[in-house]
Design a protein around this motif. Structure first.
Motif, PDB file in Angstrom:
ATOM      1  N   UNK A  29     -30.357  -0.258  34.142  1.00 12.46           N
ATOM      2  CA  UNK A  29     -29.269  -0.406  33.298  1.00 12.46           C
ATOM      3  C   UNK A  29     -30.123  -0.409  31.789  1.00 12.46           C
ATOM      4  N   UNK A  30     -31.332  -0.912  31.843  1.00 12.47           N
ATOM      5  CA  UNK A  30     -32.231  -1.122  30.553  1.00 12.47           C
ATOM      6  C   UNK A  30     -32.751   0.193  30.143  1.00 12.47           C
ATOM      7  N   UNK A  31     -33.214   1.095  31.343  1.00  8.44           N
ATOM      8  CA  UNK A  31     -33.656   2.249  31.057  1.00  8.44           C
ATOM      9  C   UNK A  31     -32.856   3.318  30.249  1.00  8.44           C
ATOM     10  N   UNK A  32     -31.642   3.235  31.215  1.00  8.56           N
ATOM     11  CA  UNK A  32     -30.465   4.247  30.876  1.00  8.56           C
ATOM     12  C   UNK A  32     -29.894   3.970  29.415  1.00  8.56           C
ATOM     13  N   UNK A  33     -29.944   2.683  29.052  1.00  6.00           N
ATOM     14  CA  UNK A  33     -29.451   2.394  27.646  1.00  6.00           C
ATOM     15  C   UNK A  33     -30.524   2.929  26.699  1.00  6.00           C
ATOM     16  N   UNK A  34     -31.836   2.452  26.842  1.00  7.18           N
ATOM     17  CA  UNK A  34     -32.875   2.662  25.876  1.00  7.18           C
ATOM     18  C   UNK A  34     -32.901   4.409  25.818  1.00  7.18           C
ATOM     19  N   UNK A  35     -32.686   5.278  26.920  1.00  7.83           N
ATOM     20  CA  UNK A  35     -32.966   6.568  26.732  1.00  7.83           C
ATOM     21  C   UNK A  35     -31.711   7.233  26.155  1.00  7.83           C
ATOM     22  N   UNK A  36     -30.555   6.849  26.463  1.00 12.56           N
ATOM     23  CA  UNK A  36     -29.392   7.432  25.786  1.00 12.56           C
ATOM     24  C   UNK A  36     -29.115   6.940  24.387  1.00 12.56           C
ATOM     25  N   UNK A  37     -29.603   5.754  24.000  1.00 13.94           N
ATOM     26  CA  UNK A  37     -29.475   5.365  22.789  1.00 13.94           C
ATOM     27  C   UNK A  37     -30.335   5.925  21.607  1.00 13.94           C
ATOM     28  N   UNK A  38     -31.614   5.872  22.456  1.00 16.22           N
ATOM     29  CA  UNK A  38     -32.713   6.531  21.523  1.00 16.22           C
ATOM     30  C   UNK A  38     -32.521   8.163  21.118  1.00 16.22           C
ATOM     31  N   UNK A  39     -32.169   9.028  22.157  1.00 15.50           N
ATOM     32  CA  UNK A  39     -32.016  10.510  21.871  1.00 15.50           C
ATOM     33  C   UNK A  39     -31.184  11.060  22.599  1.00 15.50           C
ATOM     34  N   UNK A  40     -30.778  12.388  22.028  1.00 19.05           N
ATOM     35  CA  UNK A  40     -29.777  13.247  22.786  1.00 19.05           C
ATOM     36  C   UNK A  40     -30.701  14.431  23.643  1.00 19.05           C
ATOM     37  N   UNK A  41     -31.935  13.853  23.773  1.00 14.91           N
ATOM     38  CA  UNK A  41     -32.673  14.925  24.656  1.00 14.91           C
ATOM     39  C   UNK A  41     -32.462  14.743  26.110  1.00 14.91           C
ATOM     40  N   UNK A  42     -31.976  13.396  26.432  1.00 19.11           N
ATOM     41  CA  UNK A  42     -31.870  13.118  27.995  1.00 19.11           C
ATOM     42  C   UNK A  42     -30.603  12.678  28.290  1.00 19.11           C
ATOM     43  N   UNK A  43     -30.156  12.974  29.681  1.00 17.87           N
ATOM     44  CA  UNK A  43     -28.894  12.390  30.177  1.00 17.87           C
ATOM     45  C   UNK A  43     -29.339  12.232  31.330  1.00 17.87           C
ATOM     46  N   UNK A  44     -28.787  10.892  31.853  1.00 18.44           N
ATOM     47  CA  UNK A  44     -28.990  10.334  32.971  1.00 18.44           C
ATOM     48  C   UNK A  44     -27.885  10.898  33.911  1.00 18.44           C
ATOM     49  N   UNK A  45     -28.120  11.559  34.847  1.00 20.87           N
ATOM     50  CA  UNK A  45     -26.955  12.107  36.008  1.00 20.87           C
ATOM     51  C   UNK A  45     -26.832  11.495  37.098  1.00 20.87           C
ATOM     52  N   UNK A  46     -27.846  10.514  37.670  1.00 17.05           N
ATOM     53  CA  UNK A  46     -27.356   9.878  38.932  1.00 17.05           C
ATOM     54  C   UNK A  46     -28.384   8.668  38.932  1.00 17.05           C
ATOM     55  N   UNK A  47     -28.187   7.973  39.877  1.00 13.49           N
ATOM     56  CA  UNK A  47     -29.297   6.703  39.994  1.00 13.49           C
ATOM     57  C   UNK A  47     -29.490   6.467  41.567  1.00 13.49           C
ATOM     58  N   UNK A  48     -30.601   6.041  41.931  1.00  8.50           N
ATOM     59  CA  UNK A  48     -30.842   5.492  43.276  1.00  8.50           C
ATOM     60  C   UNK A  48     -31.440   4.171  43.433  1.00  8.50           C
ATOM     61  N   UNK A  49     -31.394   3.370  44.374  1.00  4.74           N
ATOM     62  CA  UNK A  49     -32.006   1.841  44.585  1.00  4.74           C
ATOM     63  C   UNK A  49     -32.829   1.874  45.738  1.00  4.74           C
ATOM     64  N   UNK A  50     -32.844   2.769  46.667  1.00  4.37           N
ATOM     65  CA  UNK A  50     -33.626   3.115  47.693  1.00  4.37           C
ATOM     66  C   UNK A  50     -33.894   4.475  48.094  1.00  4.37           C
ATOM     67  N   UNK A  51     -34.725   4.680  49.331  1.00  2.53           N
ATOM     68  CA  UNK A  51     -34.790   6.073  49.749  1.00  2.53           C
ATOM     69  C   UNK A  51     -33.490   7.069  50.021  1.00  2.53           C
TER      70      UNK A  51
END
Length: 228
Positions: A29-51
């Motif tokens: 959640x922290x990384x998603x927030x930082x990346x999406x707030x800091x730049x329009x160059x990155x879009x998080x399209x999915x997440x995973x918590x294990x293999x």
């Protein structure tokens, strides 16, 4: 002389599509927030918590870059890379981990990651690293680049690292690293939330499996292999 012309490579438009893989929801959640707030160059399209969830998310979205933690339930980051590359070999992986141990760096690079940075990286540098990996560059934190160069030059015997570490369980590896860093048994117990007796049992097992006699030999063994 032929007049045939090569088709130009289409330029990338829009943000880099990224899948974020880490077993800690708060960190994701922290990384998603930082990346999406800091730049329009990155879009998080999915997440995973294990293999399993990571492979599913990556194959469903086929992102430009996967931000990949090294230690994951179900087999680790290297296993995610192998499973994805079996059907989607062009997906690019950038390891983002708290670990800077040589075996972790070498392990995911051998599996197919194009870069490895630690979680102390700044948001701006992480965004830059994502773009570089997406465009086929290789990215490493300065200290980690040395591990990779040593591995490819033969200064580190990668095969022997893998063979020796394969003998140890995940918990034994954790204990081994702390002992090699000079932690007392009591400090190891506190760090890993286990009893001192359990630490003693793990240390004995590690020494036996690695054919070492004491913690001083263990420290030298780990230091020589750049594991601490």
């Amino acid at each position: 002389m032929t007049n045939a012309q090569t088709e130009p490579t289409p330029e990338h438009t829009g943000p880099w599509r990224v899948v974020l893989v880490d077993d800690h929801g708060i960190f994701r959640a922290g990384v998603r927030h930082e990346l999406e707030q800091a730049s329009d160059k990155v879009e998080i399209v999915g997440e995973g918590e294990d293999v399993a969830t990571s492979v599913k998310a990556i194959l469903a979205t086929v992102p430009d870059v996967v931000l990949l933690d090294v230690h994951l339930p179900g087999g680790g980051g290297a296993e995610v890379i192998k499973k994805v590359h079996a059907t989607q070999p062009k997906v690019k992986f950038l390891a983002l981990s708290v670990s800077d141990a040589a075996e972790d760096v070498i392990g995911v690079i051998r599996a197919g990651a194009r870069g490895y940075v630690t979680k102390s990286i700044s948001t701006d540098d992480l965004i830059d690293s994502i773009g570089r990996v997406a465009t086929n560059d290789a990215v490493f934190s300065p200290r980690l680049a040395g591990f990779v160069l040593d591995a490819f030059s033969g200064s580190i015997d990668v095969a022997s690292i893998d063979e020796d570490l394969d003998r140890l369980s995940q918990r034994e590896r954790e204990v081994m690293k702390l002992i090699a860093r000079g932690y007392s048994y009591k400090e190891v117990a506190k760090e890993l939330f286990i009893s001192i007796k359990t630490v003693e049992t793990h240390v004995s097992s590690v020494l036996r499996k690695l054919q070492l006699s004491n913690r001083y030999q263990l420290t030298k063994w780990a230091t020589d292999r750049k594991l601490v």
